[in-house]
Design a protein around this motif. Sequence first.
Motif, PDB file in Angstrom:
ATOM      1  N   PHE A  21      79.544  53.592  24.879  1.00 40.36           N
ATOM      2  CA  PHE A  21      79.947  54.237  26.120  1.00 40.36           C
ATOM      3  C   PHE A  21      79.721  53.393  27.360  1.00 40.36           C
ATOM      4  O   PHE A  21      80.017  53.828  28.470  1.00 40.36           O
ATOM      5  N   VAL A 157      77.356  55.728  34.529  1.00 39.83           N
ATOM      6  CA  VAL A 157      77.903  57.009  34.072  1.00 39.83           C
ATOM      7  C   VAL A 157      78.795  57.645  35.135  1.00 39.83           C
ATOM      8  O   VAL A 157      79.738  58.369  34.817  1.00 39.83           O
ATOM      9  N   THR A 160      82.144  54.825  35.772  1.00 45.98           N
ATOM     10  CA  THR A 160      83.174  54.720  34.735  1.00 45.98           C
ATOM     11  C   THR A 160      84.333  55.700  34.937  1.00 45.98           C
ATOM     12  O   THR A 160      85.496  55.288  34.963  1.00 45.98           O
ATOM     13  N   GLN A 171      89.773  52.512  30.111  1.00 48.76           N
ATOM     14  CA  GLN A 171      88.390  52.910  29.848  1.00 48.76           C
ATOM     15  C   GLN A 171      87.504  51.692  29.575  1.00 48.76           C
ATOM     16  O   GLN A 171      86.381  51.597  30.062  1.00 48.76           O
ATOM     17  N   GLN A 175      84.339  50.434  31.806  1.00 47.17           N
ATOM     18  CA  GLN A 175      82.983  50.334  31.268  1.00 47.17           C
ATOM     19  C   GLN A 175      82.397  48.941  31.507  1.00 47.17           C
ATOM     20  O   GLN A 175      81.204  48.798  31.781  1.00 47.17           O
ATOM     21  N   ALA A 222      83.421  50.394  20.447  1.00 46.48           N
ATOM     22  CA  ALA A 222      84.155  50.865  21.624  1.00 46.48           C
ATOM     23  C   ALA A 222      85.548  50.254  21.693  1.00 46.48           C
ATOM     24  O   ALA A 222      86.529  50.920  22.028  1.00 46.48           O
ATOM     25  N   LEU A 230      87.876  57.749  22.895  1.00 48.87           N
ATOM     26  CA  LEU A 230      86.702  57.216  23.583  1.00 48.87           C
ATOM     27  C   LEU A 230      86.337  58.073  24.788  1.00 48.87           C
ATOM     28  O   LEU A 230      85.168  58.371  25.029  1.00 48.87           O
ATOM     29  N   ARG A 231      87.352  58.491  25.535  1.00 45.66           N
ATOM     30  CA  ARG A 231      87.092  59.347  26.704  1.00 45.66           C
ATOM     31  C   ARG A 231      86.559  60.706  26.271  1.00 45.66           C
ATOM     32  O   ARG A 231      85.640  61.250  26.888  1.00 45.66           O
ATOM     33  N   PHE A 234      83.007  60.453  25.202  1.00 46.25           N
ATOM     34  CA  PHE A 234      82.148  60.266  26.369  1.00 46.25           C
ATOM     35  C   PHE A 234      81.817  61.618  27.002  1.00 46.25           C
ATOM     36  O   PHE A 234      80.668  61.888  27.363  1.00 46.25           O
ATOM     37  N   PHE A 237      79.427  63.501  24.797  1.00 45.93           N
ATOM     38  CA  PHE A 237      78.120  62.868  24.898  1.00 45.93           C
ATOM     39  C   PHE A 237      77.350  63.388  26.110  1.00 45.93           C
ATOM     40  O   PHE A 237      76.150  63.689  26.025  1.00 45.93           O
TER      41      PHE A 237
END
Length: 249
Positions: A21, A157, A160, A171, A175, A222, A230-231, A234, A237
């Motif tokens: 992430f 965090v 991003t 993304q 990152q 990633a 991935l988004r 995230f 998470f």
Amino acid sequence: MVEWVLYLLLGAAMGTLGGVFGIGGGLIAIPALGILFGLDQQLAQGTALVMVVPNVVLAMWRYHQRNRIELRHALPLAGAGLIFAFIGSLVAVELDPKAMRLGFVVFLIALALYNVLQMFRAKTPASAQLRYPWPWLGVLGAGAGLLGGFFGVGGAVLATPVLTVVFGTTQVVAQGLSLALAAPSTAITLATYALHHHVDWYLGLPLALGGLLSISWGVKVAHALPEKLLRGAFCGFLVVCAALLMVKA
């Protein structure tokens, strides 16, 4: 010795997530340290930073190897982030730990909701180029650095999703730039927390070593994941981290 091995394994798990992430593992380390080891919010944040600082530096280098981080984009982010992270950390070390923990929960939930809403909005195609002139990155660096210093997460965090939604980057590019912001800001935040005795070095050092051994794997994962997945991961998470903190609060 057994404790150190367990700490090392925990650091490896956090490092992998941090690489995936692009956040250095701090978001998962803070609630984990609070719940598993009973650390108060400031001590959890300071100890997590021992792991986050080297992880962020290594992850940034790995991202740069795969997707070159533009220096003219990274410098305003990192410079403003460094100054405002120092200010945020000075405020954080003096506050009530329970109030800080609740504030962190609200911050994570708001950020997750923001990301979810943006996933369902019609957007212009993302690219490696910025939608707005690069000096505006200094404004983002200031805001992300302030919150990063306050909560001990380096600002990545927050940076991003803003880079993807507002500046229109992919993304992975977002990152990488976020890690460039986080590298100096996490270092100054760790120094501030350490000077105020909010760091458990015995716990933090094996976490850092475990993270360094695994974060490259997270970066590799990633780059292999689809953008939308991935988004979404995230966002999930962030919600998990908020739930863990609410249990402790």
